[in-house]
Design an enzyme around this catalytic site. Structure first.
Site, mmCIF file in Angstrom:
data_model
loop_
_atom_site.group_PDB
_atom_site.id
_atom_site.type_symbol
_atom_site.label_atom_id
_atom_site.label_comp_id
_atom_site.label_asym_id
_atom_site.label_seq_id
_atom_site.Cartn_x
_atom_site.Cartn_y
_atom_site.Cartn_z
ATOM 1 N N GLU A 151 0.673 -0.748 0.533
ATOM 2 C CA GLU A 151 -0.304 -0.005 0.411
ATOM 3 C C GLU A 151 0.878 1.245 0.085
ATOM 4 O O GLU A 151 1.814 1.604 0.871
ATOM 5 C CB GLU A 151 -1.106 -0.124 0.688
ATOM 6 C CG GLU A 151 -1.922 1.447 1.344
ATOM 7 C CD GLU A 151 -2.379 1.443 2.977
ATOM 8 O OE1 GLU A 151 -3.460 1.213 2.627
ATOM 9 O OE2 GLU A 151 -2.394 0.215 3.365
ATOM 10 N N LYS B 165 -10.112 0.407 -2.450
ATOM 11 C CA LYS B 165 -10.273 0.041 -0.709
ATOM 12 C C LYS B 165 -11.513 0.123 -0.532
ATOM 13 O O LYS B 165 -11.961 0.742 -0.436
ATOM 14 C CB LYS B 165 -9.094 0.536 0.159
ATOM 15 C CG LYS B 165 -8.772 -0.314 0.749
ATOM 16 C CD LYS B 165 -7.911 0.261 2.348
ATOM 17 C CE LYS B 165 -7.708 0.456 3.839
ATOM 18 N NZ LYS B 165 -6.567 0.439 4.378
ATOM 19 N N CYS C 89 -4.347 -3.764 4.098
ATOM 20 C CA CYS C 89 -4.695 -3.299 5.034
ATOM 21 C C CYS C 89 -5.196 -3.773 6.079
ATOM 22 O O CYS C 89 -5.421 -4.584 6.424
ATOM 23 C CB CYS C 89 -3.826 -1.793 5.391
ATOM 24 S SG CYS C 89 -3.376 -1.225 6.723
#
Length: 428
Positions: A302, A362, A412
């Site tokens: 990321e 995301k 994440c």
């Protein structure tokens, strides 16, 4: 007569231990006195709650001491056992703070203490609700089972509210090195959390049974509460891992790092991208020299390119150069700003000779980091809230075809959400 006197003394001691505000006993003159809990007993319960919370934190990675979580919940059980719901609430809050304050300190790196302290306090209050309920059911027959079920329900609540929930502090996430993690293949994180807390509360009942009345029944029930989930976990443990029949793939994970620590990562954007390109090309040179096996797919993390490669020709050329050198598809973590008025945290599938062919945005954004709930309200407490982002969330899962593998994408923070990960896996 002696037996009657013993019974009266025992009843008085029990009432004093309960510490209920309404408990009272008459003196010879007929006056009533409030019975206060012994200070030593209260202090021990406070230490068990706070110390148990700290032990629970210590059980988390990178320390391979997963079994401390069992001790932590046994201590918490001892603290709340035999107490009223409101006392269980207080001990639960203390248990939560002992765990959450050190665990969630990382949240202060984004917007300061305005995120860390209120988040820890709120999550601890929710744990306090669980503590209140557990205090009621733990002394009952089958108490460890009911207490473990209530704990799982409490985790479910914390995973959904507020601001989309915060499941980061689940029991299961502290168990990757222990046998209980194998139960995730059957029931996900809720089953792992249930097993761990069942053993912990079973140890509570075992300790109390060894010291109290009806010892035989208490010991048998407690041993079952400890033995059954442990046996189930050990039975599934050999099955943890990748099925060899599914095949293998050679994966290169590139960590280019940043020039310096700190929150000014935007000022380092080009240097971060350059680092990842350089490390990938270094690996390509080692592959060409026969020093390393050729990867079939490459993963960049990321924010490996905070420069939008769709909008910046230099970034596009650099990433294409790296993919051509390594001769493998790369998953590039990029901040994309050219596809709408707000940025997107994106993973881009970059093919050698073809460039970007697919992307994943995301879906589960981090409050107080990528987004800032109630920004105008929290600004009254700290100007640091304006350092939080204003990202837009994606809506669909994605699976990248990378060499011989199909790679499901989660980025994440969102890996902590069971439903998000489940949606990413075809056929789940």
């Amino acid at each position: 007569m002696p037996r009657t006197l013993v019974a009266v003394v025992t009843a008085t001691a029990t009432a004093g231990e309960s510490g209920s505000p309404g408990d009272a006993s008459p003196d010879p003159a007929g006056r009533r006195h409030r019975i206060r809990p012994p200070r030593r007993a209260t202090l021990l319960r406070l230490l068990a709650s706070a110390g148990g919370g700290v032990l629970w934190y210590v059980s988390f990675p990178p320390r391979p001491v997963w079994w401390l979580a069992l001790v932590a919940f046994a201590l918490f059980g001892l603290a709340v056992h035999g107490r009223r719901a409101r006392a269980g609430f207080g001990y639960g809050v203390l248990f939560g703070l002992g765990f959450l304050l050190p665990l969630l300190h990382w949240t202060s790196l984004f917007v300061g203490d305005v995120a860390w302290l209120p988040l820890s306090a709120f999550e601890a209050l929710v744990i306090g609700l669980g503590g209140a309920a557990i205090a009621v059911v733990l002394p009952l027959r089958g108490g460890p089972v009911w207490a473990a079920l209530l704990w799982v329900a409490d985790e479910a609540l914390r995973s959904r509210a507020p601001f989309g929930g915060f499941p980061w502090a689940k029991v299961a996430f502290g168990q990757p090195d222990g046998p209980f993690v194998s139960l995730a293949a059957v029931g996900g994180t809720p089953l792992v959390g249930f097993a761990v807390t069942l053993v912990g509360f079973g140890l509570t009942t075992l300790a109390l049974g060894l010291a109290g009345e009806r010892r035989r029944r208490a010991i048998i029930g407690a041993c079952l509460a400890v033995a059954l989930p442990t046996a189930a976990a050990l039975a599934w443990w050999p099955m943890v891992g990748t099925d060899p029949n599914a095949g293998t793939a050679v994966v290169a994970a590139i960590q280019g790092n940043v020039p310096r620590l700190g929150l000014d990562f935007n000022a380092q954007r080009r240097a971060v991208l350059d680092d990842h390109v350089r490390e990938t090309e270094k690996l390509a040179a080692q592959v060409a020299a026969g020093q390393k096996p050729r990867p079939q797919l490459v993963v960049w993390p990321e924010n490996s390119s905070d420069i939008d490669p769709y909008a910046n020709p230099d970034a596009f050329a650099e990433i294409s150069q790296a993919a051509a050198a390594i001769k493998a598809p790369i998953s590039v973590g990029a901040v994309v700003t050219s596809q709408g008025p707000r940025p997107k945290n994106t993973a881009i599938l970059w093919e050698p000779g073809r460039g970007p062919v697919e992307q994943y945005v995301k879906r589960q954004l981090q409050p107080f980091g990528e987004t800032m709930p109630a920004r105008s309200f929290f600004r009254h407490f700290s100007a640091d809230v304006d350092r939080a982002g204003n990202f837009v969330a994606g809506t669909k899962p994605a699976v990248f075809g990378m060499g011989p593998a199909k790679v499901a994408l989660d980025v994440c923070y969102e890996v902590a959400f069971d439903s998000t990960v489940r949606d990413s896996i075809p056929g789940s």
